[in-house]
Design an enzyme around this catalytic site. Sequence first.
Site, mmCIF file in Angstrom:
data_model
loop_
_atom_site.group_PDB
_atom_site.id
_atom_site.type_symbol
_atom_site.label_atom_id
_atom_site.label_comp_id
_atom_site.label_asym_id
_atom_site.label_seq_id
_atom_site.Cartn_x
_atom_site.Cartn_y
_atom_site.Cartn_z
ATOM 1 N NE ARG A 26 38.344 39.173 47.239
ATOM 2 C CZ ARG A 26 38.744 39.535 46.022
ATOM 3 N NH1 ARG A 26 38.869 38.612 45.056
ATOM 4 N NH2 ARG A 26 39.027 40.802 45.754
ATOM 5 N NE ARG A 121 48.427 42.445 34.573
ATOM 6 C CZ ARG A 121 47.863 41.307 34.942
ATOM 7 N NH1 ARG A 121 46.960 41.307 35.909
ATOM 8 N NH2 ARG A 121 48.215 40.168 34.375
ATOM 9 C CD GLN A 168 43.105 42.803 41.587
ATOM 10 O OE1 GLN A 168 44.161 43.403 41.372
ATOM 11 N NE2 GLN A 168 42.619 41.912 40.735
ATOM 12 C CG ASP A 313 37.221 42.107 35.465
ATOM 13 O OD1 ASP A 313 38.131 42.863 35.082
ATOM 14 O OD2 ASP A 313 37.269 41.492 36.550
ATOM 15 N NE ARG A 388 37.960 39.494 32.830
ATOM 16 C CZ ARG A 388 37.341 38.485 33.451
ATOM 17 N NH1 ARG A 388 36.407 37.805 32.823
ATOM 18 N NH2 ARG A 388 37.660 38.164 34.699
#
Length: 429
Positions: A26, A121, A168, A313, A388
């Site tokens: 950002r 996605r 998002q 997350d 992750r």
Amino acid sequence: MIQKTKPAEKLAGTLVMPPDKSISHRAALFAAISDENSIIENYSSAADPQSTLSCLRQLGVSIQKKGNRVEIEGVGRDGFRPPESPLDCGNSGTTMRLLSGIMAGAGIKCKLIGDESLSSRTMKRIIDPLRQMGCDISGRDEEFAPIRIEPHNGLNPLRYPLPIASAQLKSSVLLAGLFGDEPTEVIETVPSRDHTERLLGLKSEPFGTGKIIRSSRSDVLPAQNYEVPGDFSAAAFWLVAGSINSGAELDLVKVGMNPSRTGIYHILEEMGAQFTQSNSAIAGKEPVSDISVKSAQLNPIELDPKLIPNCIDELPVLMVAMCFADGRSVITGAEELRHKETDRLSAMAEILASAGAEIELQKDGMIIHGNPDFTPKPARFKSYHDHRMAMAAAVLSTRSSGSCEVEDAECTSISYPQFWTHLHELTQS
């Protein structure tokens, strides 16, 4: 790369967390659309934020890097140059979704592409509201990358209730709204990360049980001059590792403590984790603190689905913590995990099961039958090329009865390039 891990005989030391990935993205994007020049300290070296910088350069933005210091000459809302080749977002969903909002709002002819994972996605959730605003945007099969954007004939103000809690999606719509003469309004009933509103200083006010956030051309876009705090999502792996390993003593330095990000911190505390904060301060518009972590006896928990957006997350490593809690833990309302870099629910189910954990995979979550004395079996874990998954498997392996392996372990560079070095340092100290 196959990474070998060993059980942690002890886990101790001090770590400086990598720069926050969400804020780094950002900071660069917002610096580009400002009319001022910005100096961003401690910008993330991870692959995803570097994809954002690469895309901005293609759009004519002058960027100078000196170590982790990034200097960006803002081009303002109307200074972008149509790129000569596709904007490659790599593996970064944040890059693609936020940059799509800016490019669609500005009406810049371009194509955004990504790697195989990103191209699978869904982007429909941003395409639909951007079209309602008058943007000319399309995707493969109306849902996937490549994303194509053409000039538009003017933007319509949009009043948009968020269908899901997604920072998002919220950011993409608000960023497009910055190019409209009349305010675009986003209604958020379930809180999500608020970095966009904080860093841009967007107007918001209470609305029902949530808030309404507005953006338009009248918003003055500030320079982004600050130091990016340490990534809380990275710290979460050590919050769990320190909690589940006997005798652990960890100190994490300058961690971002934005309340919209720290859900797992409070969930782990509710489970009995022992954390202490010190040296609290403000970096830019973000709170930061040092965190001390000590081993603890964890209790099981039935996670409130309303907390999921605040820790989405971190859920994979929270599942690891639940394996060592004294009883049955339940996660529901987490179906969004199936739409990340991989199907994280299925992936974590396989990782935990291969280690011998007693779990029940559900459509929207998981039931985990924990045991403080659980000793994971030595295993070779698939990472599914998901950073992750790789790091969650590594934390699990610190309690294993023998050496483990993590496949495609280099994927941790997406968010935490120093992860394996840090793990080695903590277990060897």
